[in-house]
Scaffold this motif. Structure first.
Motif, mmCIF file in Angstrom:
data_model
loop_
_atom_site.group_PDB
_atom_site.id
_atom_site.type_symbol
_atom_site.label_atom_id
_atom_site.label_comp_id
_atom_site.label_asym_id
_atom_site.label_seq_id
_atom_site.Cartn_x
_atom_site.Cartn_y
_atom_site.Cartn_z
ATOM 1 N N ALA A 1 30.058 31.942 47.179
ATOM 2 C CA ALA A 1 31.176 31.356 46.431
ATOM 3 C C ALA A 1 32.517 31.605 47.125
ATOM 4 C CB ALA A 1 31.194 31.901 45.002
ATOM 5 N N GLY A 2 32.517 31.547 48.448
ATOM 6 C CA GLY A 2 33.751 31.728 49.191
ATOM 7 C C GLY A 2 34.257 33.153 49.241
ATOM 8 N N GLY A 3 33.386 34.113 48.925
ATOM 9 C CA GLY A 3 33.816 35.497 48.924
ATOM 10 C C GLY A 3 32.744 36.431 49.436
ATOM 11 N N PHE A 4 32.977 37.706 49.203
ATOM 12 C CA PHE A 4 32.095 38.771 49.664
ATOM 13 C C PHE A 4 31.299 39.303 48.476
ATOM 14 C CE2 PHE A 4 36.091 38.765 51.946
ATOM 15 C CZ PHE A 4 35.671 38.615 53.252
ATOM 16 N N THR A 5 29.992 39.494 48.637
ATOM 17 C CA THR A 5 29.155 40.040 47.579
ATOM 18 C C THR A 5 28.957 41.523 47.831
ATOM 19 O OG1 THR A 5 27.983 37.937 47.437
ATOM 20 C CG2 THR A 5 26.937 39.825 46.401
ATOM 21 N N VAL A 6 29.348 42.329 46.830
ATOM 22 C CA VAL A 6 29.208 43.786 46.896
ATOM 23 C C VAL A 6 28.688 44.258 45.544
ATOM 24 C CG1 VAL A 6 30.382 45.990 47.218
ATOM 25 C CG2 VAL A 6 31.128 43.990 48.516
ATOM 26 N N ASP A 7 27.524 44.896 45.545
ATOM 27 C CA ASP A 7 26.945 45.465 44.325
ATOM 28 C C ASP A 7 26.964 44.487 43.154
ATOM 29 O OD1 ASP A 7 26.463 47.814 45.714
ATOM 30 O OD2 ASP A 7 28.400 48.677 45.150
ATOM 31 N N GLY A 8 26.602 43.247 43.407
ATOM 32 C CA GLY A 8 26.488 42.245 42.360
ATOM 33 C C GLY A 8 27.781 41.527 42.015
ATOM 34 N N GLY A 9 28.913 41.990 42.517
ATOM 35 C CA GLY A 9 30.188 41.319 42.283
ATOM 36 C C GLY A 9 30.578 40.474 43.474
ATOM 37 N N VAL A 10 31.374 39.440 43.231
ATOM 38 C CA VAL A 10 31.876 38.593 44.310
ATOM 39 C C VAL A 10 33.391 38.742 44.349
ATOM 40 C CG1 VAL A 10 32.076 36.242 45.204
ATOM 41 C CG2 VAL A 10 29.976 36.951 44.062
ATOM 42 N N TYR A 11 33.904 39.027 45.533
ATOM 43 C CA TYR A 11 35.331 39.270 45.736
ATOM 44 C C TYR A 11 35.878 38.281 46.755
ATOM 45 C CZ TYR A 11 34.029 43.764 43.699
ATOM 46 O OH TYR A 11 33.535 44.744 42.887
ATOM 47 N N ARG A 12 36.959 37.594 46.416
ATOM 48 C CA ARG A 12 37.598 36.657 47.332
ATOM 49 C C ARG A 12 38.199 37.402 48.515
ATOM 50 N NH1 ARG A 12 42.656 35.639 47.265
ATOM 51 N NH2 ARG A 12 43.511 33.882 48.371
ATOM 52 N N ALA A 13 38.845 38.530 48.250
ATOM 53 C CA ALA A 13 39.395 39.429 49.268
ATOM 54 C C ALA A 13 39.018 40.836 48.831
ATOM 55 C CB ALA A 13 40.906 39.270 49.375
ATOM 56 N N LEU A 14 38.886 41.756 49.784
ATOM 57 C CA LEU A 14 38.221 43.019 49.471
ATOM 58 C C LEU A 14 38.874 44.206 50.167
ATOM 59 C CD1 LEU A 14 35.610 44.168 48.092
ATOM 60 C CD2 LEU A 14 34.408 43.563 50.185
ATOM 61 N N LEU A 15 39.025 45.297 49.418
ATOM 62 C CA LEU A 15 39.420 46.586 49.972
ATOM 63 C C LEU A 15 38.224 47.519 49.846
ATOM 64 C CD1 LEU A 15 42.959 47.091 48.374
ATOM 65 C CD2 LEU A 15 42.429 46.316 50.694
ATOM 66 N N LEU A 16 37.860 48.181 50.926
ATOM 67 C CA LEU A 16 36.697 49.063 50.937
ATOM 68 C C LEU A 16 37.083 50.464 51.404
ATOM 69 C CD1 LEU A 16 34.269 46.619 52.725
ATOM 70 C CD2 LEU A 16 33.938 47.493 50.413
ATOM 71 N N HIS B 1 37.131 47.131 45.904
ATOM 72 C CA HIS B 1 38.054 46.529 44.949
ATOM 73 C C HIS B 1 38.533 45.187 45.469
ATOM 74 C CE1 HIS B 1 38.405 50.261 42.673
ATOM 75 N NE2 HIS B 1 38.525 50.875 43.832
ATOM 76 N N GLY B 2 38.656 44.238 44.559
ATOM 77 C CA GLY B 2 39.289 42.982 44.919
ATOM 78 C C GLY B 2 40.787 43.194 45.063
ATOM 79 N N TRP B 3 41.446 42.324 45.804
ATOM 80 C CA TRP B 3 42.903 42.397 45.928
ATOM 81 C C TRP B 3 43.473 41.033 46.245
ATOM 82 C CZ3 TRP B 3 45.888 43.680 50.865
ATOM 83 C CH2 TRP B 3 45.192 43.313 52.004
ATOM 84 N N GLU B 4 44.760 40.906 46.076
ATOM 85 C CA GLU B 4 45.486 39.681 46.390
ATOM 86 C C GLU B 4 46.368 39.962 47.601
ATOM 87 O OE1 GLU B 4 45.182 36.663 45.077
ATOM 88 O OE2 GLU B 4 43.590 37.433 43.767
ATOM 89 N N PRO B 5 45.834 39.754 48.801
ATOM 90 C CA PRO B 5 46.605 40.081 49.998
ATOM 91 C C PRO B 5 47.689 39.037 50.277
ATOM 92 C CG PRO B 5 44.557 39.056 50.623
ATOM 93 C CD PRO B 5 44.510 39.225 49.127
#
Length: 124
Positions: free
Chosen positions: A22-37, A43-47
């Protein structure tokens, strides 16, 4: 066409990017458009736009004294702003920039080596 999936390395601890959906990153069942690791969290973030990225946008990642920041620059590899590089180096933190898909894959490999790294992945 199915989105690529990554298998968790049994030696990797903490969050691992498992694939792209869905245009994002899959981590532990969640999809994040942008990601801090960090080694402990995702965590998702708005860069901001890459050219406007400053150390202040990344403070949440830097408290634990990482070796370096893995920066996913979006759909294509781009150079980070020089000021960001200088500010990170002044804190003794390196930076490795690559496109966000490559950075997501590198995250898993480097965490399997138990490296003290953090990552900021801009949208694909």
């Amino acid at each position: 066409m199915m989105a690529p999936r990554f298998e968790r390395d049994p030696q990797a601890s903490g969050p691992v990017v498992q694939g792209f959906a869905a245009g994002g990153f899959t981590v532990d069942g969640g999809v994040y458009r942008a990601l801090l690791l960090t080694p402990d969290s995702a965590h998702g973030w708005e860069p901001p736009a890459l050219a406007e990225l400053e150390i202040g946008h990344l403070e949440a990642l830097l408290g634990g004294g990482p070796e370096f920041l893995l920066l996913g620059t979006g759909a294509k590899m781009a150079f980070p702003p020089r000021r960001l590089v200088r500010d990170l180096e002044a804190r003794g933190i390196g930076i490795e920039a690559m496109d966000s898909r490559a950075a997501a894959r590198a995250w898993g490999m480097l965490r399997a080596e138990d490296r003290r790294i953090v990552a900021a992945l801009l949208p694909l």
